[in-house]
Each structure stands twice: as C-alpha cells, then as structure tokens.
Design an enzyme around this catalytic site. Structure first.
Site, PDB file in Angstrom:
ATOM      1  N   PHE A  34       0.849  -1.186   0.000  1.00 30.43           N
ATOM      2  CA  PHE A  34       0.000   0.000   0.000  1.00 30.43           C
ATOM      3  C   PHE A  34       0.886   1.238   0.000  1.00 30.43           C
ATOM      4  CE2 PHE A  34      -4.467   1.157   0.650  1.00 30.43           C
ATOM      5  CZ  PHE A  34      -5.086  -0.010   0.225  1.00 30.43           C
TER       6      PHE A  34
ATOM      7  N   GLN B 174      -7.538  15.036   2.721  1.00 29.03           N
ATOM      8  CA  GLN B 174      -6.881  14.183   1.729  1.00 29.03           C
ATOM      9  C   GLN B 174      -7.706  13.998   0.458  1.00 29.03           C
ATOM     10  OE1 GLN B 174      -6.273   9.673   2.406  1.00 29.03           O
ATOM     11  NE2 GLN B 174      -4.259  10.596   2.467  1.00 29.03           N
TER      12      GLN B 174
ATOM     13  N   HIS C  95      -7.888  11.500  -2.541  1.00 28.14           N
ATOM     14  CA  HIS C  95      -7.390  10.185  -2.964  1.00 28.14           C
ATOM     15  C   HIS C  95      -7.178  10.245  -4.480  1.00 28.14           C
ATOM     16  CE1 HIS C  95      -7.163   5.919  -3.723  1.00 28.14           C
ATOM     17  NE2 HIS C  95      -7.257   5.657  -2.440  1.00 28.14           N
TER      18      HIS C  95
ATOM     19  N   LEU D 291     -14.638   5.424  -4.988  1.00 25.13           N
ATOM     20  CA  LEU D 291     -13.229   5.054  -4.832  1.00 25.13           C
ATOM     21  C   LEU D 291     -12.836   3.785  -5.574  1.00 25.13           C
ATOM     22  CD1 LEU D 291     -10.921   6.320  -3.066  1.00 25.13           C
ATOM     23  CD2 LEU D 291     -11.088   4.204  -1.781  1.00 25.13           C
TER      24      LEU D 291
ATOM     25  N   GLU E  91      -6.586   1.789  -3.429  1.00 23.95           N
ATOM     26  CA  GLU E  91      -5.140   1.741  -3.635  1.00 23.95           C
ATOM     27  C   GLU E  91      -4.658   0.289  -3.724  1.00 23.95           C
ATOM     28  OE1 GLU E  91      -3.593   4.740  -1.080  1.00 23.95           O
ATOM     29  OE2 GLU E  91      -1.749   3.621  -0.795  1.00 23.95           O
TER      30      GLU E  91
ATOM     31  N   ARG F 297      -0.568   9.330  -0.981  1.00 27.43           N
ATOM     32  CA  ARG F 297      -1.698   9.831  -1.771  1.00 27.43           C
ATOM     33  C   ARG F 297      -1.573  11.290  -2.157  1.00 27.43           C
ATOM     34  NH1 ARG F 297      -6.351   6.748   1.747  1.00 27.43           N
ATOM     35  NH2 ARG F 297      -5.869   4.718   0.863  1.00 27.43           N
TER      36      ARG F 297
ATOM     37  N   HIS G 212     -11.484  12.693   0.051  1.00 27.71           N
ATOM     38  CA  HIS G 212     -11.556  11.362   0.660  1.00 27.71           C
ATOM     39  C   HIS G 212     -11.553  11.344   2.171  1.00 27.71           C
ATOM     40  CE1 HIS G 212     -11.098   7.050   0.695  1.00 27.71           C
ATOM     41  NE2 HIS G 212      -9.946   7.122   1.346  1.00 27.71           N
TER      42      HIS G 212
ATOM     43  N   ARG H 169      -2.715  11.204   5.553  1.00 23.81           N
ATOM     44  CA  ARG H 169      -2.859   9.830   6.065  1.00 23.81           C
ATOM     45  C   ARG H 169      -2.333   8.811   5.063  1.00 23.81           C
ATOM     46  NH1 ARG H 169      -6.655   5.610   5.528  1.00 23.81           N
ATOM     47  NH2 ARG H 169      -8.179   6.820   4.360  1.00 23.81           N
TER      48      ARG H 169
HETATM   49  C1  FAD Z   1     -14.425   4.301  -0.235  1.00 21.60           C
HETATM   50  C2  FAD Z   1     -13.512   4.308   0.955  1.00 21.60           C
HETATM   51  C3  FAD Z   1     -12.557   3.318   1.102  1.00 21.60           C
HETATM   52  C4  FAD Z   1     -11.710   3.318   2.205  1.00 21.60           C
HETATM   53  N1  FAD Z   1     -10.786   2.314   2.337  1.00 21.60           N
HETATM   54  C5  FAD Z   1      -9.986   2.295   3.439  1.00 21.60           C
HETATM   55  C6  FAD Z   1      -9.053   1.243   3.643  1.00 21.60           C
HETATM   56  O1  FAD Z   1      -8.955   0.302   2.859  1.00 21.60           O
HETATM   57  N2  FAD Z   1      -8.271   1.276   4.744  1.00 21.60           N
HETATM   58  C7  FAD Z   1      -8.358   2.294   5.647  1.00 21.60           C
HETATM   59  O2  FAD Z   1      -7.613   2.269   6.628  1.00 21.60           O
HETATM   60  N3  FAD Z   1      -9.259   3.281   5.488  1.00 21.60           N
HETATM   61  C8  FAD Z   1     -10.073   3.311   4.419  1.00 21.60           C
HETATM   62  N4  FAD Z   1     -10.980   4.322   4.266  1.00 21.60           N
HETATM   63  C9  FAD Z   1     -11.193   5.260   5.367  1.00 21.60           C
HETATM   64  C10 FAD Z   1     -12.010   4.598   6.475  1.00 21.60           C
HETATM   65  O3  FAD Z   1     -12.903   3.682   5.914  1.00 21.60           O
HETATM   66  C11 FAD Z   1     -12.819   5.608   7.287  1.00 21.60           C
HETATM   67  O4  FAD Z   1     -11.998   6.660   7.684  1.00 21.60           O
HETATM   68  C12 FAD Z   1     -13.348   4.916   8.539  1.00 21.60           C
HETATM   69  O5  FAD Z   1     -14.048   3.751   8.201  1.00 21.60           O
HETATM   70  C13 FAD Z   1     -14.235   5.818   9.368  1.00 21.60           C
HETATM   71  O6  FAD Z   1     -14.760   5.053  10.435  1.00 21.60           O
HETATM   72  P1  FAD Z   1     -15.526   5.727  11.633  1.00 21.60           P
HETATM   73  O7  FAD Z   1     -15.914   4.640  12.566  1.00 21.60           O
HETATM   74  O8  FAD Z   1     -14.720   6.839  12.190  1.00 21.60           O
HETATM   75  O9  FAD Z   1     -16.796   6.392  10.947  1.00 21.60           O
HETATM   76  P2  FAD Z   1     -17.939   5.797   9.977  1.00 21.60           P
HETATM   77  O10 FAD Z   1     -17.702   4.386   9.611  1.00 21.60           O
HETATM   78  O11 FAD Z   1     -18.121   6.796   8.902  1.00 21.60           O
HETATM   79  O12 FAD Z   1     -19.193   5.803  10.912  1.00 21.60           O
HETATM   80  C14 FAD Z   1     -19.785   6.995  11.364  1.00 21.60           C
HETATM   81  C15 FAD Z   1     -21.004   6.637  12.172  1.00 21.60           C
HETATM   82  O13 FAD Z   1     -21.517   7.818  12.769  1.00 21.60           O
HETATM   83  C16 FAD Z   1     -22.917   7.842  12.610  1.00 21.60           C
HETATM   84  N5  FAD Z   1     -23.322   9.245  12.669  1.00 21.60           N
HETATM   85  C17 FAD Z   1     -22.877  10.283  11.937  1.00 21.60           C
HETATM   86  N6  FAD Z   1     -23.492  11.423  12.309  1.00 21.60           N
HETATM   87  C18 FAD Z   1     -24.338  11.091  13.304  1.00 21.60           C
HETATM   88  C19 FAD Z   1     -25.267  11.813  14.102  1.00 21.60           C
HETATM   89  N7  FAD Z   1     -25.454  13.125  13.959  1.00 21.60           N
HETATM   90  N8  FAD Z   1     -25.986  11.143  15.022  1.00 21.60           N
HETATM   91  C20 FAD Z   1     -25.840   9.808  15.191  1.00 21.60           C
HETATM   92  N9  FAD Z   1     -24.967   9.068  14.464  1.00 21.60           N
HETATM   93  C21 FAD Z   1     -24.231   9.710  13.546  1.00 21.60           C
HETATM   94  C22 FAD Z   1     -23.179   7.138  11.294  1.00 21.60           C
HETATM   95  O14 FAD Z   1     -24.477   6.603  11.283  1.00 21.60           O
HETATM   96  C23 FAD Z   1     -22.136   6.040  11.358  1.00 21.60           C
HETATM   97  O15 FAD Z   1     -22.667   4.938  12.061  1.00 21.60           O
HETATM   98  C24 FAD Z   1     -11.817   4.333   3.158  1.00 21.60           C
HETATM   99  C25 FAD Z   1     -12.768   5.341   3.005  1.00 21.60           C
HETATM  100  C26 FAD Z   1     -13.592   5.342   1.900  1.00 21.60           C
HETATM  101  C27 FAD Z   1     -14.553   6.466   1.741  1.00 21.60           C
END
Ligand code: FAD
Length: 577
Positions: free
Chosen positions: A114, A234, A236, A246, A249, A280, A350, A392
């Site tokens: 990666f 960031q 991507h 997306l 990578e 990135r 991203h 990142r």
């Molecule tokens: C397409 C894509 C591919 C990716 N691939 C990778 C990868 O391979 N490896 C890697 O390390 N990272 C990757 N990332 C980044 C990573 O996936 C995210 O940064 C990470 O999953 C975020 O997790 P989180 O738990 O912080 O938030 P999220 O998974 O976004 O969850 C947020 C939660 O908050 C809740 N929420 C939001 N606002 C409110 C509110 N007002 N009230 C109540 N609930 C709320 C939502 O319902 C959700 O449950 C990728 C990102 C994308 C977009």
C-alpha cells in the site's frame, strides 16, 4: 428520557469497538444516524496496516516511521508508535472475533502493498496491508456489530444527535432526533463518545457517502471544543472519473499502474522509488499536474481531466479473487471490465486528517493546555489523536479505529464504573427544541440546495488539491455569506415522520460550519505540508509551522490557536520517495 452509563454516537468501526469495550463495564448504547452496517466503514476496501510480517520481514517501528513521514512530520510520534505497535495485536484480535481475512497458501493472514508503507525506513514497498478481498471495512462492521449484539449493547438506529449536553465542565448526554417519529429525545449518560466519521460531503467530487457530514465535529465546535488541523484534507488519487467513487489503492498494491494520455507511467517523474505506491497527496498532485500540462485524457471531449489506472495485466483471476468489488463497480458504473481495459480515474475528496483533538485514551482535549471535559470522548475519523498528521497513509484509518476506538472505549468503561451521573443544565433540551421549531417555521428562505452546491463548488475550486491565498480569501468570504443565508433556510416538508429534508438542512449547517473552519485554517497556514499544497507558499516551513492548528467557532467567528507536535523520536527531514 433515556439513561445509560456510556453513550456511543456512531456505529462505524470506531464506535462499535468502543461500545464493545465500554459495554464490559457499564450499561452502553449506540446512537446511529444509519443502520450500523451501513456506516461508511463498510466502504473501506484496501485493508488494515499491521506489521505482522506474514509474507516478508516487517517491523512496527518501520510502520511508525512511515506514518510519521507520510504525515509530513505533523504526526504526533507517540501516537504513531502506539498505533503501529498495537496494530499487530488488534488485527489478531479481529481475527479471533471472526473476521474472515484473505489467506496465504500457508493459511496465514495475507498482506499486500500500500502507498507509503515501506521496509527499513523507506527502502522499498513492503506487504503490510491485511485484507479481506476488497471488502475489509464491510467485514469489520459485520464482525463488530455481531459482537456488540452478542454482548448486550443497545442500539438506537436512525437517531440523529443534534446537541451535546455540557454543564459545569462535564458531559452529561446528548439530544437526538428520532427520524422515524420526528421526536426529540434526551439521552442522559455518565460519558459520551463521538465516533461520527468524516465530512467529505463539503466537496463536489468525493468518495464519501451522503451521511458523511461532520455532525460530531460541528456539534462540539459549537460548544467551544477546538478542532485540530482542519486544513488538512486528503484527496485520494483514484476516484472514478466524474463520480468520485473510490478505486482502492489495493489495485496499485496488486500491481496496477497509472498512465497518462501518452501511455507514460508518469509516477516515474514524481516518486522514482515508490512510483505508483507513493503517498496519496503526492500522487493526487502528480495527476493534477499531468492534467494541467495537457497530458490528461480527454473525458467528454471538452477537457483533459483524467488519467488511466491500468490493471489489465493482473489478469482476470487476480482481479476476480482479490479485487472483486472493484471489478463489479467498474462494470456497473463505467461499463468497463478492468481485466480488459484501463479504469479512468481522477482525484476525489476522501479523508479528514483533522478533527476533535483527543489524548491517547480518546478523551477530548479542550484547549492547548490539554484540559479535557469530564466524560467526553472521541475516536475514529471524526477525532484527531494525530496519527495522520498532514497526510494519512492508506490502511491507517482502519488501524486507528480498532486501536484507538478500543482504547477510548476501555477508558470510558473505567470512567463510568466510578463516575456519577453529572447534573444537567436547567432546560437542557431548550436550544435543540428552538432550533427544530425555527427550521419548521414560516420564512422566506429556500430549502438549502443552492447553498450546498455553492459550498461544494467553492471548497473544490479554492480549498482543493492546490490552494493559494487569493482564492482562499474569497472562499472564506463566500462561506461566511452562505452561513448568513443559511440562517433563513426553512424545511419545505413539514411532516413529522421520516422528514429527510430537516435532516439534510441540519447536515448542511454542520458542513457549512466546518467548511468555514477548514478554509480559515488553510488560509492561515502559509506553507505547504502534506495534503496542504499552496502555490504561493510551496515550501514546508518547520521553524514557523511545525505545530497543530486549533480552531473553534464563537458565534460567527472562527477563533484560531495552536499546540506543539510530538517529535520525540524522528527529527523532520525532506520528504522524498
Ligand atoms: C471508499 C472508501 C474506502 C476506504 N478504504 C480504506 C481502507 O482500505 N483502509 C483504511 O484504513 N481506510 C479506508 N478508508 C477510510 C475509512 O474507511 C474511514 O476513515 C473509517 O471507516 C471511518 O470510520 P468511523 O468509525 O470513524 O466512521 P464511519 O464508519 O463513517 O461511521 C460513522 C457513524 O456515525 C454515525 N453518525 C454520523 N453522524 C451522526 C449523528 N449526527 N448522530 C448519530 N450518528 C451519527 C453514522 O451513522 C455512522 O454509524 C476508506 C474510506 C472510503 C470512503
């Protein structure tokens, strides 16, 4: 009114892991805007970085160094070292909880290359990303959600948190809107953890879901909690052309190559050692430069606005086995089979490196002196423990969720086991009720769609991959004007049940606040570092700017501060690959 010891806001990877841990010590509930398994973590494709060394030699200190260098030395080094060391345990822990990782022939967790992850402090790419085909995030959500259900965590799905209750320096709960009924509810708690994810929807072309509107960051910033390093966003390099969806990578990790209109492997010019696996920020800028120099590929015939990601030489079986979702997305959205044709790609907004500042246990830091509100925690993309610094590395977000989400949940569990319920302010629900009433009252304002479009266009054009002072000054003025106009926005739909128009307006308000904060921070930082690339200040300036930005809202004004970076292990050097 509902009452829990620990409240987790958000059911992505960070929130679910924290809930699992906090739930061991106290009555715990998760409030989520979405059904848990629809959280954006489910979109993560490529993998989780951890120096397991299953397919070649690897070490946590190499991982930590790559993270610091990848973040252009704005990464807090103590946080990066802890991340890399704990990543190994965390991945095995997920395996034990049931996550179906892809395997080597010998049955070990398989690993792939990666961007920015190297062996021996930058010598060559290393296979560090642990993955479950290209559905790693989806598997994390399924695994953790099942564990939470098994362990008695309560869930309130489609509950939208719109206010946090802070009184006498203690956090005592939240106010949430139940989308199904339109009712507001007070959730009282001894501690609250925000894990509400990213804010990519402030840009026009983005890989982020519609729900990624920075709700947690905005709610807390309006309470005077500073946000850290918000200028670092960031892009991507490989979003699908025109859509932003997306292309992981992981495609380049498996050997995919970026090519310009002449068929050249142009990364040879920009990162001769790591090539297509450079970090990135560098690849996004390289694509931008190729396009500006008219070496991009013609899209609709009017502009040269994309390049090709060529994976055809990997062959149908590798693509089918290791990148099945990418193959499916390409067929569905572009009508292309990546085993036969290159994929048209362009950079896509991203990931937010900045967010709610926390210590290593997820406690929210209130100001530069490190004082925290009792019982207020954050983890995941909405937080900033500062492992990503100015840029990142791929795979480090999922690691952050499971390392720091777990730590925050554990600390929270210990906290609620000893704490009492804090007192609430008289009329704690008042401000939220007034806001909802105003949104639904008569007024001249339109529904907000025009403001959203203008905000996204402004951020994309002026606070995007390359920035300059003149454009950002204009952007700040525009965003201030949009925030003024937002005060008049009213819901056209007056119904109570499933009023998604009200939800969209609330989300727009959050995005506008955060866009203004991000643009103001970016304008202030007169240097280039990581993802913050200024044409008028192209150099990194450690003497003046090796510090974190802090910013919060006081009424309509963005107030700025700063705090030092932990550089206890590696001294900043030029960042070449
Ligand atoms: C397409 C894509 C591919 C990716 N691939 C990778 C990868 O391979 N490896 C890697 O390390 N990272 C990757 N990332 C980044 C990573 O996936 C995210 O940064 C990470 O999953 C975020 O997790 P989180 O738990 O912080 O938030 P999220 O998974 O976004 O969850 C947020 C939660 O908050 C809740 N929420 C939001 N606002 C409110 C509110 N007002 N009230 C109540 N609930 C709320 C939502 O319902 C959700 O449950 C990728 C990102 C994308 C977009």
């Amino acid at each position: 009114m509902f009452e829990y010891d620990a409240l987790i806001i958000g059911a992505g990877g960070a929130g679910l892991y924290a809930a699992l841990e906090a739930g061991k010590k106290g009555k715990t509930a998760v409030l989520s805007k979405l059904y848990p398994v629809r959280s954006h973590t489910g979109a993560a494709q490529g993998g989780i970085g951890a120096a397991l060394g299953n397919v070649e030699e690897d070490r946590p200190d190499w991982h930590a160094f790559d993270t610091v260098k990848g973040g252009d030395y704005l990464t807090d080094q103590n946080a990066a070292i802890l991340l890399a060391e704990d990543a190994v345990r965390a991945v095995y822990d997920l395996e034990n909880k049931g996550l179906p990782f892809s395997r080597t022939v010998a049955g070990l967790i398989d690993q792939r290359k990666f961007g920015g992850h190297t062996r021996n402090f930058g010598e060559a790419p290393v296979r560090r990303s642990c993955y479950a085909a290209d559905r790693t995030g989806h598997m994390i959500l399924q695994t953790l959600y099942q564990q939470c259900l098994k362990n008695g965590v309560a869930f309130y799905n489609e509950f939208i948190v719109i206010d946090v209750l802070i009184h006498e320096n203690k956090c005592g709960g939240v106010i949430a809107l139940d989308l199904a009924t339109g009712e507001l509810h007070l959730f009282r708690a001894k501690a609250v953890l925000f894990a509400t994810g990213g804010l990519g929807r402030m840009f026009r072309i983005t890989s982020n879901a519609y729900a990624n509107t920075g709700d947690g960051q905005a709610v807390l910033s309006r309470k005077g909690v500073p946000l850290e390093d918000m200028e670092f966003f960031q892009f991507h390099p490989t979003g699908m052309h025109g859509l932003g969806i997306l292309i992981t990578e992981g495609v380049r990790g498996e050997g995919g190559i970026l090519r310009n209109a002449r068929g050249e492997r142009f990364m040879e010019r920009y990162a001769p050692t790591l090539l297509d696996l450079a970090p990135r920020d560098m690849i996004a800028r390289a694509i931008h430069t190729e396009i500006r120099k008219l070496r991009g590929i013609r899209g609709d015939g009017s502009v040269n606005d994309y390049v090709h990601l060529d994976a055809a030489h990997l062959g149908e079986s590798v693509i089918g086995e290791k990148l099945p979702d990418i193959a499916e997305f390409s067929r569905t959205y572009l009508g292309i089979d990546p085993a036969e044709e290159p994929i048209p790609v362009q950079p896509t907004a991203h990931y937010a490196m900045g967010g709610i500042p926390t210590d290593l246990d997820g406690r929210v830091l209130f100001n530069a002196r490190g004082h925290a509100f009792a019982g207020l925690y954050a983890a995941g993309e909405c937080a900033c423990v500062s492992v990503h610094g100015a840029n990142r590395l791929g795979t480090n977000s999922l690691v952050e969720l499971i390392v720091y989400g777990r730590r925050a949940g554990r600390h929270m569990g210990q906290f609620v086991a000893e704490a009492d319920f804090p007192a609430l302010a008289p009329d704690a629900t008042g401000p939220a009720k007034n806001r909802m009433q105003k949104l639904k009252s008569e007024g001249d304002g339109a529904g907000g769609e025009e403001l959203r479009k203008k905000m996204q266009d402004t951020m994309t054009a002026s606070v995007g991959i390359y920035r300059n002072g003149e454009d950002m000054t204009q952007a700040v003025d525009t965003l201030q004007e949009l925030r003024e106009r937002y005060k008049e926005v009213r819901a056209v739909d007056q119904s109570k049940r499933f009023n998604t128009h009200v939800l969209e307006i609330l989300e727009l308000g959050n995005l506008l606040d955060l866009a203004l904060i991000s643009a103001t921070c970016a304008l202030k930082r007169t240097e280039s570092r990581g993802a913050h690339a200024r044409r008028d200040y192209p150099e990194r300036k450690d003497g003046r700017w090796l510090k974190h930005t802090l910013a919060w809202l006081e009424a309509d004004k963005v107030v700025l501060g700063d705090k030092p970076v932990d550089i206890s292990r590696w001294k900043p050097k030029a960042r070449t690959y």
